[in-house]
Write a protein that holds these residues in place. Structure first.
Motif: not given
Length: 336
Positions: A48-75
């Motif tokens: 099973i594969n869940e997809v948040d957003l898939l967009v097709f444009t003349p410039q590319g075909f993109f599968l987009i994973e959304i991460k909405s956690r606020p604060g400070r991100l490192s790694g």
């Protein structure tokens, strides 16, 4: 509302709906731009594969994973850590999962009638959209590939910051190379037909196994996919559920082999009592195949996979790995 944006299902999460709305407000409303939000697909390997957003444009075909956690991100390129309201959360770099989904989706679309002898499925590129408005991003340089924040306009002496819209419309993002081709309306029509033929469906986050609701994929590999799950009535009760994946084209004999492998692992683990081995509760039938219900907890980072030499002798070679705590297991442990 734009007719070239298909909301396969509404998101249950307000932060995800807001992130999608941010993109949709700025998304072109004409061909060959297309978007599909909040859906799932079953890949050729049965996962099973869940997809948040898939967009097709003349410039590319993109599968987009959304991460909405606020604060400070490192790694780094492998592991991310968020610091939010004094708490730390560590997880795998989501680009890794997005990349796996993109490859599986491309393979699935290639097998649809729309593309048989009529062209090639465009390469699907993964992107991660960190949508929190005031996120402080301190990712290492090597970890920023294909990671997008919100686009911000120029403010006084502060220059504009390209974000997710610049990435999908102009390919302005670390890790995105200049386009190999400019995709046409003919290609987007084939993609749309293939999406319909592939059985793309609403994300079913309320899917149940026994009395447990599936939360998210936490591990996967050849032949198996593991999910965290929460009891439908008792939120504190957690399980780790392993699906024994069955390929779509699998024969009856192949399916029987997989069912026997699942039963064998259940029988082995159910009979074992060891502090380093995840307790096994049940083997359940599911639309995806056999599902093994095992001990789970809120912090799945404390769990993982291991190949214990003694147990390997009791399992079929090349079977999915048995599930253990990350606590060290001695290969000479007599209790096994």
């Amino acid at each position: 509302m734009t007719s070239n944006w298909t909301t396969v299902a509404e998101s249950n999460f307000p932060w995800e709906r807001e992130a999608l709305a941010f993109i949709r407000r700025q998304f072109p409303v004409h061909e060959p731009y297309r978007a599909w939000s909040n859906f799932e697909f079953i890949a050729g390997d049965g996962s099973i594969n869940e997809v948040d957003l898939l967009v097709f444009t003349p410039q590319g075909f993109f599968l987009i994973e959304i991460k909405s956690r606020p604060g400070r991100l490192s790694g780094d390129a492998g592991t991310w850590t968020w610091e939010t309201e004094g708490k730390r959360y560590t997880d795998e770099n989501p680009l890794l999962a997005a990349n796996r989904k993109a490859k599986k989706l491309k393979f699935l679309l290639e097998r649809q009638k729309a593309f048989q002898g009529k062209g090639k499925v465009p390469f699907i590129e993964p992107l991660v959209f960190c949508s929190a408005a005031n996120l402080i991003c301190n990712l290492a340089l090597g970890a920023r590939q294909k990671i997008c924040l919100r686009d911000q306009p120029q403010q006084g002496d502060k220059p504009a910051r390209p974000g997710i819209m610049a990435a999908i419309l102009q390919r302005q993002c670390e890790g995105l190379q200049p386009p190999r081709d400019i995709y046409s309306r003919a290609i987007v029509r084939l993609v749309s037909q293939a999406m319909e033929q592939a059985g793309i469906r609403p994300s079913q986050r309320s899917r149940k196994v026994s009395d447990y609701l599936l939360d998210k994929v936490i591990e996967e590999g050849p032949g198996y996919q593991d999910w965290s799950a929460t009891h439908a009535q008792v939120e504190k009760m957690k399980r780790r559920i392993r699906f024994y994946l069955v390929r779509r084209e699998a024969s009856t004999d192949d399916r029987a082999i997989i069912e026997r492998a699942a039963l064998r692992e259940f029988q082995i683990l159910e009979s074992l009592q060891h502090p380093g081995i995840l307790r096994t509760y049940n083997l359940s039938e599911h639309e995806l195949g056999q599902a093994l219900l095992q001990q789970g907890q809120a912090n799945h980072e404390k769990q993982g996979f291991a190949q214990h030499p003694v147990l390997l002798k009791r399992c079929k070679r090349n079977a999915p790995p048995l599930l253990f705590h990350k606590a060290t297991l001695q290969s000479t442990d007599a209790s096994l």
